[in-house]
Every structure is written in structure tokens, then in C-alpha cells.
Design an enzyme around this catalytic site. Structure first.
Site, PDB file in Angstrom:
ATOM      1  N   CYS A   1      -0.249   3.957   2.227  1.00 34.53           N
ATOM      2  CA  CYS A   1       0.089   3.738   3.803  1.00 34.53           C
ATOM      3  C   CYS A   1       1.654   4.033   4.023  1.00 34.53           C
ATOM      4  O   CYS A   1       1.969   4.477   4.978  1.00 34.53           O
ATOM      5  CB  CYS A   1      -0.403   2.545   4.135  1.00 34.53           C
ATOM      6  SG  CYS A   1      -2.056   2.358   4.299  1.00 34.53           S
TER       7      CYS A   1
ATOM      8  N   CYS B   1       0.769  -1.013  -0.054  1.00 35.06           N
ATOM      9  CA  CYS B   1       0.210  -0.109  -0.027  1.00 35.06           C
ATOM     10  C   CYS B   1       0.946   1.209  -0.002  1.00 35.06           C
ATOM     11  O   CYS B   1       1.473   1.541   1.185  1.00 35.06           O
ATOM     12  CB  CYS B   1      -0.947  -0.067   1.228  1.00 35.06           C
ATOM     13  SG  CYS B   1      -2.007   1.617   1.405  1.00 35.06           S
TER      14      CYS B   1
END
Length: 179
Positions: free
Chosen positions: A137, A134
């Protein structure tokens, strides 16, 4: 199973992974991180691989370094990232940008009160986010970690740990599928 047993279980084609595992789990091989940070990152990375042997081996190796509270926080970070990495990767990759403007409506209270130093929770979260892929993130955790004074080398060390632990799980999966 110990780390030594884990390394012994790796096939010859994973020789570099064996050597890297020896290195990245030490303070000399993980510049910018403390022994407890290395242990927490390694354990979170092991949980993220979902490989029972890797989890048990690393959990056994770090048992003397981490408290019960530390281990619970590692579990919490790994679990919350399993949710967040999917959700935020979707909002980032979806061509309809309006999803990124909608409230997540997902509980994430543990991130505010993780039970360990916030920077340690962020380091674990970064490693898990790297394994789970991700980018949104990853950017968020790198920014938070840098604000806590961890050097670029420390951040890189956390990713090297995650990458190596993930490679161990991959090598074992290949070996087991070939048997």
C-alpha cells in the site's frame, strides 16, 4: 485536551517526541504540505493509533482547519486503509503468490470518490499505511502522490507526521501501563 495538554502529558523520556510534535504539525516543519494536508494527515494518523486521547487532542487542534467534509473523508481513508492494509499485506507477504492474482472482492468505492482532493486522500492513506505497516500500500500511495506533483519532501513530511503521532500514542500507552 489540546496539543499543548497532550505534550504536557508525555513523560520525560518522550522529550524528543514532544519537540517533534511541535515541529511536524507546522508548514515549516512539514515541507511540501499545506496546513489542511498537515491537519488531515495528523487526524488520520491519530485515528490509526486508536488512542482516544491522541484522537481527541488532534481532532480538537484541527477543528478550525478542517471542514466536516474533510473530517468525514479522513475517517473514510483511515477506515478503508484498516481493511486494505491487512488484505494487501497478506497478499504481499504470503509465500503462495497465487493469492495476489485473485480478485479482492472488497468494496473500495470511496477511493474513487473520496469527497476531497484525491491527492489529499492519498496522503492520508499513505500515513495510515505506514503506521499499519503495509509495504504494498505504501508503494501504491507514494506512486499516486508523486503523480499529483507532491515532492519527495512532502511525502517524507507525511510519514514524519504519522511516525510522530504514532510515537505519542506509544509513549502514552507505556506511561499508562506503568501507572
Amino acid at each position: 485536551m489540546s496539543i499543548q495538554d497532550l505534550k504536557s502529558a508525555l513523560p520525560d523520556y518522550a522529550k524528543d517526541i514532544k519537540l517533534n510534535l511541535t515541529s511536524v504539525l507546522t508548514e515549516e516543519g512539514a515541507t511540501g504540505l499545506s496546513a489542511s494536508q498537515i491537519a488531515m494527515i495528523a487526524l488520520g494518523s491519530a485515528y490509526a493509533t486508536k488512542d482516544k486521547v491522541v484522537i481527541q487532542s488532534i481532532a480538537g487542534e484541527v477543528a478550525d482547519v478542517l471542514s466536516e467534509t474533510d473530517v468525514e473523508a479522513v475517517k473514510a481513508a483511515t477506515t478503508i486503509m484498516a481493511m486494505n492494509n491487512i488484505y494487501y499485506r497478506f497478499t504481499h507477504l504470503c509465500s503462495d503468490d497465487s493469492y495476489a492474482t485473485l480478485p479482492a472482492k472488497l468494496r473500495m468505492n470511496v477511493m474513487a470518490r473520496p469527497g476531497i482532493e484525491k491527492v489529499d486522500f492519498e496522503l492520508i492513506s499513505l500515513a495510515v499505511s505506514a503506521i499499519e505497516g503495509c509495504g504494498m500500500c505504501i508503494d501504491s500511495h507514494v506512486s499516486a502522490i508523486a503523480k499529483h506533483g507532491i515532492s519527495k519532501e512532502g511525502i517524507q513530511s507525511s510519514i514524519r507526521i504519522a511516525a510522530t503521532v504514532n510515537a505519542v500514542a506509544q509513549a502514552l500507552a507505556i506511561k499508562n501501563a506503568s501507572e
